[in-house]
Every structure is written in structure tokens, then in C-alpha cells.
Design a protein around this motif. Structure first.
Motif, PDB file in Angstrom:
ATOM      1  N   GLU A  69      -2.932 -16.723 -14.594  1.00 34.08           N
ATOM      2  CA  GLU A  69      -3.820 -15.853 -13.981  1.00 34.08           C
ATOM      3  C   GLU A  69      -2.878 -16.441 -12.385  1.00 34.08           C
ATOM      4  OE1 GLU A  69      -7.270 -14.048 -14.230  1.00 34.08           O
ATOM      5  OE2 GLU A  69      -6.218 -13.230 -11.744  1.00 34.08           O
ATOM      6  N   ILE A  72       1.112 -15.542 -13.328  1.00 31.68           N
ATOM      7  CA  ILE A  72       1.542 -14.023 -13.018  1.00 31.68           C
ATOM      8  C   ILE A  72       1.463 -13.303 -12.443  1.00 31.68           C
ATOM      9  CG2 ILE A  72       0.944 -12.468 -14.525  1.00 31.68           C
ATOM     10  CD1 ILE A  72       2.244 -13.968 -16.094  1.00 31.68           C
ATOM     11  N   HIS A  76       4.859 -11.285 -10.329  1.00 31.99           N
ATOM     12  CA  HIS A  76       4.514 -10.019  -9.975  1.00 31.99           C
ATOM     13  C   HIS A  76       4.733  -9.540  -8.870  1.00 31.99           C
ATOM     14  CE1 HIS A  76       1.641  -9.113 -13.745  1.00 31.99           C
ATOM     15  NE2 HIS A  76       2.968  -9.405 -14.163  1.00 31.99           N
ATOM     16  N   ILE A  79       9.301 -10.438  -9.073  1.00 36.28           N
ATOM     17  CA  ILE A  79       9.731  -9.049  -9.350  1.00 36.28           C
ATOM     18  C   ILE A  79       9.703  -7.940  -8.263  1.00 36.28           C
ATOM     19  CG2 ILE A  79       8.001  -8.135 -11.180  1.00 36.28           C
ATOM     20  CD1 ILE A  79      10.230  -8.451 -13.361  1.00 36.28           C
ATOM     21  N   VAL A  80       8.736  -7.354  -8.334  1.00 39.74           N
ATOM     22  CA  VAL A  80       8.492  -5.912  -6.943  1.00 39.74           C
ATOM     23  C   VAL A  80       9.579  -6.348  -5.961  1.00 39.74           C
ATOM     24  CG1 VAL A  80       6.078  -5.709  -7.777  1.00 39.74           C
ATOM     25  CG2 VAL A  80       6.315  -7.201  -5.979  1.00 39.74           C
ATOM     26  N   MET A  81      10.104  -7.716  -5.699  1.00 39.26           N
ATOM     27  CA  MET A  81      11.108  -8.188  -4.244  1.00 39.26           C
ATOM     28  C   MET A  81      12.593  -8.300  -5.322  1.00 39.26           C
ATOM     29  SD  MET A  81       9.444 -10.821  -2.357  1.00 39.26           S
ATOM     30  CE  MET A  81       7.795 -10.104  -0.996  1.00 39.26           C
ATOM     31  N   MET A  82      12.516  -7.700  -6.270  1.00 40.29           N
ATOM     32  CA  MET A  82      14.107  -8.671  -6.981  1.00 40.29           C
ATOM     33  C   MET A  82      14.535  -6.553  -7.492  1.00 40.29           C
ATOM     34  SD  MET A  82      13.383 -11.426  -9.121  1.00 40.29           S
ATOM     35  CE  MET A  82      15.112 -11.505 -10.348  1.00 40.29           C
ATOM     36  N   ARG A  83      16.096  -6.856  -6.837  1.00 38.83           N
ATOM     37  CA  ARG A  83      16.986  -5.772  -7.734  1.00 38.83           C
ATOM     38  C   ARG A  83      17.830  -6.583  -8.976  1.00 38.83           C
ATOM     39  NH1 ARG A  83      17.991  -1.148  -4.476  1.00 38.83           N
ATOM     40  NH2 ARG A  83      17.078  -1.587  -2.556  1.00 38.83           N
ATOM     41  N   ARG A  84      17.475  -5.372  -9.571  1.00 40.24           N
ATOM     42  CA  ARG A  84      18.459  -6.060 -10.821  1.00 40.24           C
ATOM     43  C   ARG A  84      19.248  -6.842 -10.822  1.00 40.24           C
ATOM     44  NH1 ARG A  84      17.517   0.457 -13.630  1.00 40.24           N
ATOM     45  NH2 ARG A  84      15.273   0.421 -12.977  1.00 40.24           N
ATOM     46  N   LEU A  99      16.680  -6.989 -23.012  1.00 35.69           N
ATOM     47  CA  LEU A  99      16.419  -6.494 -21.837  1.00 35.69           C
ATOM     48  C   LEU A  99      15.313  -7.914 -20.949  1.00 35.69           C
ATOM     49  CD1 LEU A  99      14.821  -5.142 -19.517  1.00 35.69           C
ATOM     50  CD2 LEU A  99      13.133  -4.318 -20.467  1.00 35.69           C
TER      51      LEU A  99
ATOM     52  N   ILE B  18      -1.910  -3.202 -12.123  1.00 37.44           N
ATOM     53  CA  ILE B  18      -0.750  -3.809 -12.265  1.00 37.44           C
ATOM     54  C   ILE B  18       0.466  -2.941 -12.798  1.00 37.44           C
ATOM     55  CG2 ILE B  18       0.299  -5.887 -13.427  1.00 37.44           C
ATOM     56  CD1 ILE B  18      -1.724  -6.549 -13.987  1.00 37.44           C
ATOM     57  N   LEU B  21       1.607  -1.809  -9.086  1.00 44.44           N
ATOM     58  CA  LEU B  21       2.409  -2.722  -9.006  1.00 44.44           C
ATOM     59  C   LEU B  21       3.727  -2.594  -8.729  1.00 44.44           C
ATOM     60  CD1 LEU B  21       0.870  -5.441  -6.744  1.00 44.44           C
ATOM     61  CD2 LEU B  21       1.932  -6.479  -8.761  1.00 44.44           C
ATOM     62  N   LEU B  22       3.807  -2.582 -10.088  1.00 43.95           N
ATOM     63  CA  LEU B  22       5.216  -3.017 -11.185  1.00 43.95           C
ATOM     64  C   LEU B  22       5.859  -1.480 -10.384  1.00 43.95           C
ATOM     65  CD1 LEU B  22       4.923  -4.568 -14.494  1.00 43.95           C
ATOM     66  CD2 LEU B  22       5.160  -5.150 -12.339  1.00 43.95           C
ATOM     67  N   TYR B  25       6.872  -1.128  -6.201  1.00 45.57           N
ATOM     68  CA  TYR B  25       7.567  -2.258  -5.697  1.00 45.57           C
ATOM     69  C   TYR B  25       7.197  -2.813  -4.151  1.00 45.57           C
ATOM     70  CZ  TYR B  25      10.875   1.245  -5.991  1.00 45.57           C
ATOM     71  OH  TYR B  25      11.399   2.277  -6.561  1.00 45.57           O
ATOM     72  N   TYR B  67      -3.850 -10.378 -17.569  1.00 47.06           N
ATOM     73  CA  TYR B  67      -3.626 -11.702 -17.269  1.00 47.06           C
ATOM     74  C   TYR B  67      -4.213 -12.532 -18.137  1.00 47.06           C
ATOM     75  CZ  TYR B  67      -2.746  -9.849 -12.368  1.00 47.06           C
ATOM     76  OH  TYR B  67      -2.992  -9.483 -11.217  1.00 47.06           O
ATOM     77  N   GLU B  92      11.390   7.054 -12.514  1.00 43.39           N
ATOM     78  CA  GLU B  92      10.938   6.011 -11.361  1.00 43.39           C
ATOM     79  C   GLU B  92      12.414   4.847 -12.130  1.00 43.39           C
ATOM     80  OE1 GLU B  92       8.514   6.988 -12.962  1.00 43.39           O
ATOM     81  OE2 GLU B  92       6.677   7.199 -10.582  1.00 43.39           O
ATOM     82  N   MET B  98      15.642  -1.524  -8.311  1.00 46.23           N
ATOM     83  CA  MET B  98      15.010  -2.350  -8.499  1.00 46.23           C
ATOM     84  C   MET B  98      13.950  -2.680  -9.773  1.00 46.23           C
ATOM     85  SD  MET B  98      14.220  -2.948  -5.432  1.00 46.23           S
ATOM     86  CE  MET B  98      12.668  -4.036  -5.250  1.00 46.23           C
ATOM     87  N   LEU B  99      13.733  -4.417 -10.161  1.00 49.50           N
ATOM     88  CA  LEU B  99      13.766  -4.573 -11.665  1.00 49.50           C
ATOM     89  C   LEU B  99      12.542  -4.226 -12.182  1.00 49.50           C
ATOM     90  CD1 LEU B  99      15.023  -6.528 -13.510  1.00 49.50           C
ATOM     91  CD2 LEU B  99      13.830  -8.305 -12.298  1.00 49.50           C
ATOM     92  N   SER B 100      11.254  -3.780 -10.814  1.00 49.35           N
ATOM     93  CA  SER B 100       9.951  -4.425 -11.492  1.00 49.35           C
ATOM     94  C   SER B 100       9.364  -3.219 -12.234  1.00 49.35           C
ATOM     95  CB  SER B 100       8.617  -4.486 -10.623  1.00 49.35           C
ATOM     96  OG  SER B 100       8.662  -3.422  -9.858  1.00 49.35           O
ATOM     97  N   PRO B 101       9.997  -1.655 -12.901  1.00 51.36           N
ATOM     98  CA  PRO B 101       9.716  -0.805 -13.252  1.00 51.36           C
ATOM     99  C   PRO B 101      10.534  -0.831 -14.580  1.00 51.36           C
ATOM    100  CG  PRO B 101      11.057   0.172 -11.114  1.00 51.36           C
ATOM    101  CD  PRO B 101      10.836  -1.145 -10.986  1.00 51.36           C
ATOM    102  N   LEU B 102      10.756  -1.779 -14.950  1.00 55.42           N
ATOM    103  CA  LEU B 102      12.018  -1.900 -16.686  1.00 55.42           C
ATOM    104  C   LEU B 102      10.498  -2.398 -16.737  1.00 55.42           C
ATOM    105  CD1 LEU B 102      14.966  -3.178 -16.261  1.00 55.42           C
ATOM    106  CD2 LEU B 102      14.789  -1.156 -16.240  1.00 55.42           C
ATOM    107  N   LEU B 103       9.119  -2.656 -16.835  1.00 53.48           N
ATOM    108  CA  LEU B 103       8.649  -3.763 -16.987  1.00 53.48           C
ATOM    109  C   LEU B 103       7.534  -2.772 -17.436  1.00 53.48           C
ATOM    110  CD1 LEU B 103       8.208  -6.594 -15.053  1.00 53.48           C
ATOM    111  CD2 LEU B 103       9.668  -6.212 -17.586  1.00 53.48           C
ATOM    112  N   ILE B 106       6.254  -1.568 -21.368  1.00 52.37           N
ATOM    113  CA  ILE B 106       5.706  -2.188 -22.280  1.00 52.37           C
ATOM    114  C   ILE B 106       3.828  -2.161 -21.311  1.00 52.37           C
ATOM    115  CG2 ILE B 106       5.484  -4.531 -22.249  1.00 52.37           C
ATOM    116  CD1 ILE B 106       8.597  -5.076 -22.096  1.00 52.37           C
ATOM    117  N   HIS B 107       3.369  -2.785 -20.173  1.00 57.15           N
ATOM    118  CA  HIS B 107       3.191  -2.655 -19.544  1.00 57.15           C
ATOM    119  C   HIS B 107       2.181  -1.520 -20.610  1.00 57.15           C
ATOM    120  CE1 HIS B 107       1.958  -5.859 -17.179  1.00 57.15           C
ATOM    121  NE2 HIS B 107       3.134  -6.025 -17.455  1.00 57.15           N
TER     122      HIS B 107
END
Lengths: 341, 341
Positions: A69, A72, A76, A79-84, A99, B18, B21-22, B25, B67, B92, B98-103, B106-107
């Protein structure tokens, strides 16, 4: 690794099994695990052949912490700070529409936190990954780590088979001709290649007379692999071991197989034979060898002969460990079924 | 939810913290957790106001399973199969770099496995997410789930503030005018809006005479919210409760506040007053109301008056629960500091 031990560091080898899963997106986790086990046998054998005993190294599998945990949660946060575009840190990301390779840089960066390492060491091809870590770790309240990179061993073929002939993009200086697993088999030396295979690959390698650029893979092997080991063994004979008090004590090394001929004067590190005249030359520094190769004093054939013989000398002990390890051979078959690497 | 209980299902409300969160961001996990707690209070209050007692519903937080190693392993199995375009399942993803919405997809998909649900219910805007699940779950050896979608409640404004006036892309039929949190406050009704606020928002809403299209948000509220509840309460009075034996027994409902006037004949579900003539009309089906609105027999003002009064009737009990719950009020301040929603 010997350098790190001599410097008093405590080396960790990190086996990034989950990274490998994410970047290959073809082989499933059970196969990746077998390959990880194969690599652990291999690195242990290679280090043993260089006089590093198993207890001097810590081995960590990425999967030992990447399912927690705590991991993970950091994953998280990052990843929420990152642009692609921030994830474009490896050549694999640019070459695919899949992906999962977008996550690799996050795994690499968090490896620094979860192994507790202070310094990460890798090839020059890790440059963008290390830059990702340097940028993003502080943003999630972790100390940035130091990074050290070494040259990539060049390919044995001048033209890398992965670069398209019609491509107008110049090759990157960090990855142009590295000896990569994505290259054809004859462009790279494998640790378990037979003496005959090593002889064939090096004999057929591209190696222009006087070419001392990075694209000369044969010279590259001498510069990046053989010379440092010859120097290490020379120093070891002199008792130069730094903080590594285990060095040369309880470890059987290959020191009896010197890289010099019996005729070499005191202080020589490596000898080269002129295949036509039979003349023997002895060197104290790599720069002298490179100058003699540039001046045509050492011919491509002389160089190849030296590299073939030195490589086979280095690989002999690794092959022996493999032959004597039923366990490693079983793992090999599980990791690469049918001998397909 | 009442329909599901009447059908004998065991409803689960899944709080995807989660995922949230994703997809956002911006807000960190502690704030997301407070908002999740806020929504749990809200959904419990809304269901209570509709006669659903807490013990009839299971609440699951995504973080209770996401987790775990088992989840992460399935996450990896799924992501290594996906092309980047396979992750384009929500608006979105298209609107951000941003990277995280791609996940997120899956969630959402794995939520079906880890909650053990058989059927997933959501708005029409979940269409692509549900398609992702239907495609990919079988590929990682899980049973595909059933999916049910309902209409999105339309916006109170004809022009959605998120659609650029210069855009040449026609709005998607599934998301064109939904009452979304990304819209301006006056385009949507909040569960805790005061009676005066509800009055103002509906009074100022766009509502053309005779417009029975999906872009008439006032009519949409009547069709998608008020009428189904009026019908439910009518049926409940008739003893129609399906398998939901708790319905109308140990639950205090709003049934004393009928949606009909005292003058309504037996069997009427909803009454509408003509604000000019004072005439009262009574309806057994929604279609009759819609036809009368199309024909101008019900004016926009009559419709707005009906919707304001019914909404305030529905929200009264929710507001009361909020007022009487110190805990919910504390959570509200933690989740939306300074009252910024």
C-alpha cells in the motif's frame, strides 16, 4: 561493482520485474519471474568470476515492495502530478502505442525510495529516467538521489538494425550503437556464448582500421569491459583494494590468467600480439592502445584476436558455473523455453 | 435504488476514491477521503428520504481493495494489454494532457471484480467505460458484467458552459446537456440548496414553451426525478413493493406529502396547477404531461412552479438530516473548506 566495493559502498542489485512486465507487455508475470531468476544466477556468476562474493551484494526484487500500500500511495501521488509527456523517458515509450510503458518511469523513480538507495548507477540510456527521478521525487517530499551513468557497450555492427535507413532523425549520442538485446544476435556478445561463438561474432564484427570512434564495437569491448577488468586484476595483485577487505581473500579469482604475456615488463596491464610480425606490445594505459590503433600499429585483426581471447578468458568461469549448476539450467529452460532468447 | 430493491437485488454503492484522485489530479487523497465521507452522508440521507433504510445498502470504498496485491496484479494484467487509445473512455481523458486519467477505466473495470457485483448501474456517460469492461474483463479471465444506464438529468441552461461557442464538434447525445458538476452553479440543483435557491435556479432556467426535447432541463427534472418518485410513492400506497419487504414498514417516508392536490381523483399520480386560470390538472402517466406541455396547455411558468414545489418537497428531508447531523456538517467543512464546492 568492484569499484563500488572498493569505495566502501554497499551495492544493491535491483531486479525490476514489474518494470519489465510493464515495458514488454507481451510476456506474462510468471515468465518474467523466471527471467528474473535467470538474471540473478547470471549476475551472481559474473560477479563471482570477478572476485565478488555473494554476501557482498544485496539483491532486491521490485515485486518485494511494489505491491505494498505504501508503494501504491506514492505511485498515485506521483502519477497525478505528471503530464503524459513527462512519461516519455525511455525509447520504448516513443516506439509503441501501448499504455503500460508510460508507467515505467514511475516504477524506476520509486525504486530509489523503496530500496533505500542513495546513488543509482545505470547506463547512459537511463539519462531521461534519472532526470524524471531528479524532477519528481522532491515534489512528493523525497530526497533526490545521486545518479551515475556508464558508457553503453557499442554494437558489433556499425549499422544498428533498429534504426530505419529512411529515418531522418539522427541517432541519439547516448543510445546510437549500444549493444542492446533488441539487436541481431551477431551484434552482441552473450555471457553464455561458447568460445566458438565469441570467435565468430568478433571475427565478423565491423571494425575499420584506425577507427577509434564509439561506433567501433570491438574497440569498445576492449575499452569498456576488458581494460577495466585487466586494470582491476593488476591493482588487486598490487594489493590495491580500497575499503573492500574481502577482495582477494576468500574469493577465488581469475588472477592466474593474466592479460599480459610472460614477456611483459613489470607494471604492464595488457599485452597485444602483432599477428603478422609476432611482435608483442605491452601497455600501462588504455590511451596508449587507442593511439596505436589509430596509428595502424595495432591492426583490426590484432585487436579482434586480443578481444576474442580476453572475452573467452572472462567468460570461461561463467560458463563453468552454468555447467555445474543444475538449478540455473532448469531456470534457463523455464525463462527461455526452447532456447529462444 | 428502490427499483433494484423491489427487484430483489442487493445494491452496493461503490465510492471510487482512488478513481476520483486519478481523475482530478489536483486534490490530494486526504481531501478526496473527506469528500467520499461527505458523499456517504449524502447518499444515505437521500435514500432515507426515499424510504430506503441504511441496512438495505452495502457501501464499499474503492480504497478498501485497490491497495491489495490481488488488485495490483489484475491491474498490471489489464494495463499491459491496452493501447493508449483503449483508455480514452471518459471526457476527462480527452480534455487533459495529464497522465493519471488514463488509468481510470482500469479502476472502473476492476471495481466490478473486486466488489463482486453482477450488474453495474450508472449514467449514460458511463457508456465507454462499460464498453471497456465488457471488452477487457474476459481477456483477463473474468466474467463480463451486465450494465444498466440511465438518462443524465439535463442542465438548466440550454448552452452548456463547457462547450466552446467556436467548437465545430457536435455535442455527444449522451453527454450534451447533463447536469454536471463542471457546469455553472445556476445550471444545476444541489441536494442541499435552500428553498430560495431552488426557486431562483428553476425560475431563471431556460425553458421554452412547448419544448419537450432533452435540452429542456426543467422538464427533464420532472421526467427523470420527480415523476419516478411520485410514481414510486403512488405504488407504495397501493402496496406495490416487489421483493422489498422492508418498504413502507420500518421506514418513515414522505408519503404524507403527496404530489397530487386534494381534488385529484383516485389513481392520480401528479397534479399541475394553471397559474393564470387556477385550473388543476391531474395525471396518471408522464406522457400525458409531456403532450400537454408540447401543446401549450401547461406553460413554462406552470411547469417551473410544479418543479420548484416538488423539488423543495423532496429536498426538505435531506436538508433536515443535514441540519441535525453535527458529524455531516463537520465532514462538509473538511471536504469543502470555506464552502467552496
Amino acid at each position: 561493482m568492484v569499484d563500488f566495493l572498493r569505495a566502501g559502498l554497499q551495492p544493491i542489485i535491483l531486479y525490476v520485474d514489474i518494470y519489465a512486465l510493464l515495458v514488454n507487455y507481451v510476456h506474462p508475470m510468471p515468465l518474467v519471474k523466471h527471467r528474473l531468476s535467470y538474471y540473478r544466477h547470471l549476475t551472481t556468476a559474473v560477479l563471482s568470476s570477478l572476485g565478488v562474493s555473494p554476501e557482498q551484494i544485496t539483491h532486491i526484487d521490485e515485486s518485494s515492495y511494489a505491491y505494498t500500500e505504501a508503494f501504491i500511495q506514492e505511485f498515485h501521488k506521483l502519477i497525478v502530478m505528471m503530464r503524459r509527456t513527462d512519461a516519455h523517458c525511455t525509447s520504448e515509450v516513443a516506439e509503441t502505442e501501448m499504455l503500460s510503458p508510460l508507467l515505467c518511469c514511475i516504477h524506476q523513480t520509486l525504486g530509489e525510495v523503496f530500496t533505500g538507495m542513495d546513488i543509482q548507477f545505470g547506463g547512459l540510456d537511463q539519462y531521461d529516467l534519472f532526470a524524471h527521478s531528479a524532477t519528481f521525487l522532491p515534489l512528493i517530499n523525497h530526497q533526490p538521489r545521486e545518479h551515475i551513468m556508464n558508457n553503453m557497450v557499442p554494437s558489433l555492427k556499425y549499422t544498428s538494425p533498429t534504426s530505419s535507413p529512411s529515418s531522418s532523425i539522427p541517432p541519439s549520442p547516448t543510445s546510437a550503437s549500444k549493444m542492446s538485446s533488441s539487436h541481431t544476435p551477431d551484434a552482441k556478445i552473450e555471457f553464455l556464448d561458447s568460445p566458438a561463438t565469441v570467435h565468430q561474432k568478433v571475427s565478423e564484427a565491423d571494425c575499420n582500421p584506425g577507427d577509434i570512434t564509439h561506433s567501433n564495437g570491438v574497440l569498445g569491448i576492449l575499452r569498456d569491459i576488458i581494460w577495466p577488468i585487466a586494470e582491476m586484476q593488476f591493482e588487486r595483485l598490487q594489493g590495491v583494494v580500497g575499503y573492500n577487505l574481502l577482495e582477494g581473500k576468500n574469493i577465488k579469482t581469475q588472477e592466474e590468467e593474466a592479460f599480459t604475456f610472460p614477456s611483459a615488463p613489470e607494471g604492464s596491464i595488457l599485452s597485444v600480439c602483432d599477428l603478422i610480425t609476432g611482435e608483442e606490445r605491452h601497455y600501462n594505459t588504455y590511451d596508449e592502445i587507442e593511439r596505436d590503433y589509430a596509428d595502424g600499429i595495432i591492426s583490426p585483426n590484432d585487436l579482434k584476436n586480443l578481444v576474442i581471447s580476453a572475452l573467452n578468458q572472462l567468460l570461461r568461469q561463467i560458463r563453468k558455473i552454468y555447467r555445474e549448476s543444475d538449478e540455473w539450467q532448469v531456470v534457463d529452460e523455464l525463462a527461455y523455453p526452447g532456447g529462444v532468447y
